[in-house]
Design an enzyme around this catalytic site. Sequence first.
Site, short mmCIF file in Angstrom:
data_model
loop_
_atom_site.label_atom_id
_atom_site.label_comp_id
_atom_site.label_asym_id
_atom_site.label_seq_id
_atom_site.Cartn_x
_atom_site.Cartn_y
_atom_site.Cartn_z
N ASN A 245 0.85 -1.28 -0.16
CA ASN A 245 0.05 0.08 -0.13
C ASN A 245 0.80 1.29 0.12
OD1 ASN A 245 0.01 -0.91 2.96
ND2 ASN A 245 0.26 1.09 2.99
N ASP A 288 -5.49 0.24 2.89
CA ASP A 288 -4.37 -0.74 3.32
C ASP A 288 -4.39 -1.93 2.74
OD1 ASP A 288 -1.92 -1.55 4.78
OD2 ASP A 288 -2.77 -2.02 6.31
#
Length: 438
Positions: A245, A288
Site C-alpha cells: 500500500n 491498506d
Amino acid sequence: MTRHFWSVLPVALSLMSAGLAQDGDWTTFSGNTLGHRFSPLKQIDRASVAAMKPLWVYQIDKTDKFESSPIVRDSIMYISEPPSDVTALETRTGKVLWKYRRVLPDVLPVCCGKVNRGVAIDGDKVYLGTLDAHLIALDASTGHVKWDTTVAAYQKGYSSTVAPVVINDMVIIGSAGGEFGVRGFIAAFHKDTGKEIWRTWTVPVKGEKGSETWKGESHKSGSATTWVSSSYDPALNTLYVGTGNPGPDWTGGSREGDNLYSDSLLALDASTGKMKWYFQFTPHDVHDWDSTQVPVLADLPWQGRTRKLVLFANRNAFYYVLDRESGQYLSGKQYVRQTWAKGLDDKGRPMAVPGTDPTPAGNMVYPNSPGATNYQAPSFSPLTKLHYVMTRDEGGVFYTGDGPNNGDGKVGIRACVSILGRCPLDRRRHRVFRHRRW
C-alpha cells in the site's frame, strides 16, 4: 505463552526413506518459481490420511507470530523462526543439526509483528533476510555466516520479512516497513559475494515516469514495499513482484493521485531489474490493501488459444487474469464480498463507490484492512487447473487520522487507526485510538 511446533508424519517421510529425495524436495518458497505451491507426492490421499500419526515434534519456543514456509533438500528441513533465526532439522528424526540466532538492535521499528516468512537455498548456502534489513548467506552444512550485507537502514524503518528468491547468480529480496515512511524497493545481490547487482524502487522520484501520480513531496515516504516472495518465468526471464500500500495508509489527502507503483504487479527484467510493465490493482489506496500476494504463472487456454497468464487473487476482493508477456488486463471478478467498488472497467480499473473512503467518524467497508486474502500463499494445480486461495469475508470501519508518515522510521501518531488494532505500534510513543472487529 504461544508455542509453535513442526511435526512430520511417516506417510510423507517414507518417500525420502525410499530414496526419492528429488521428488520430495521443496527448494523454493512456492515449490517452483512459478508460484504454484503444488506437490507431486501422492502417498497422502483420502485413503491414507486416516492412518497418519505424528512421528516427531520440534518445539519452537517463541511468542512472536510464526509465518514461515520451510525449505527441504536432501532430507534436511530449513526453517526460519521469529524474529530472524534459522534452524536446520533432520527430517527423519527431527534432530537439530544447527541453529543460527540473529542478534538484533535493541531499538528496532517493526510494523506488524517480529516475523520472517522463510529462507532460500542454493548450492552450499542458505539465504535469510532479517528484521534489521540485512541479507545473510549461511553455510548450509553448519549455519556459519558466509557473508552479511546491509540491504537498507533499519533506523529509517526498513526491515526484511520476505523469503528471498534465488535466480541464476542472484538472490532477490524485497523490503518491508511501509508504515514507517520508507520508499519501497526490490533488489538483487550476487549469491556468492553479497554484492548488489541492481535495485528497483517501487516509488518514482520527481522526473521519473509515474512521479506525477504523487502530490508534492509525498513520494519520498510512499511505501509500496515488497514483503512477500515474487515469482519468476525463466522462459521470459521476468520477475513478477507484488507491491504494498501507499503511505500513509488511511490518510490520502497528502498524496493525491494514483500513487504508482503501489498496490501493483510489476514485471521486471530479472537480469537488470528494469520494469517491463506494471498493472495497478487499487489506485490511491486508502484501505491498506497491499498487493503483495504471490503471483501465480500458468499457461492456460484463453479464448481459443493458449496464453501465458498471471493469476492474481487480490486483497481488494477482486480476482485478476493478466497476460504475463504484455501485462494486458484480460479479466477481473469479485470473489469475496466487497462494498467499495461498483466493478472494474474494461481496463481493470476499479469504479469506486462514493463515500467509502475513511472518515473521522468511520465508514463500514468490505473487505476490512487485512483484506479478502493476505500473505498466506496460494496454490495452483496443473492437474485440476484450479487456483486455490485462502479467503476472508470480513468488513470493518475505516477511520482517518491527522498525521502522515514521517519518513524517519516513525509513524504519525494519529495516522495509525485500524479496525483490528493492527497498527505499527511503538510502545514508547503511540497507542491505537479506535478499533473494532466484525
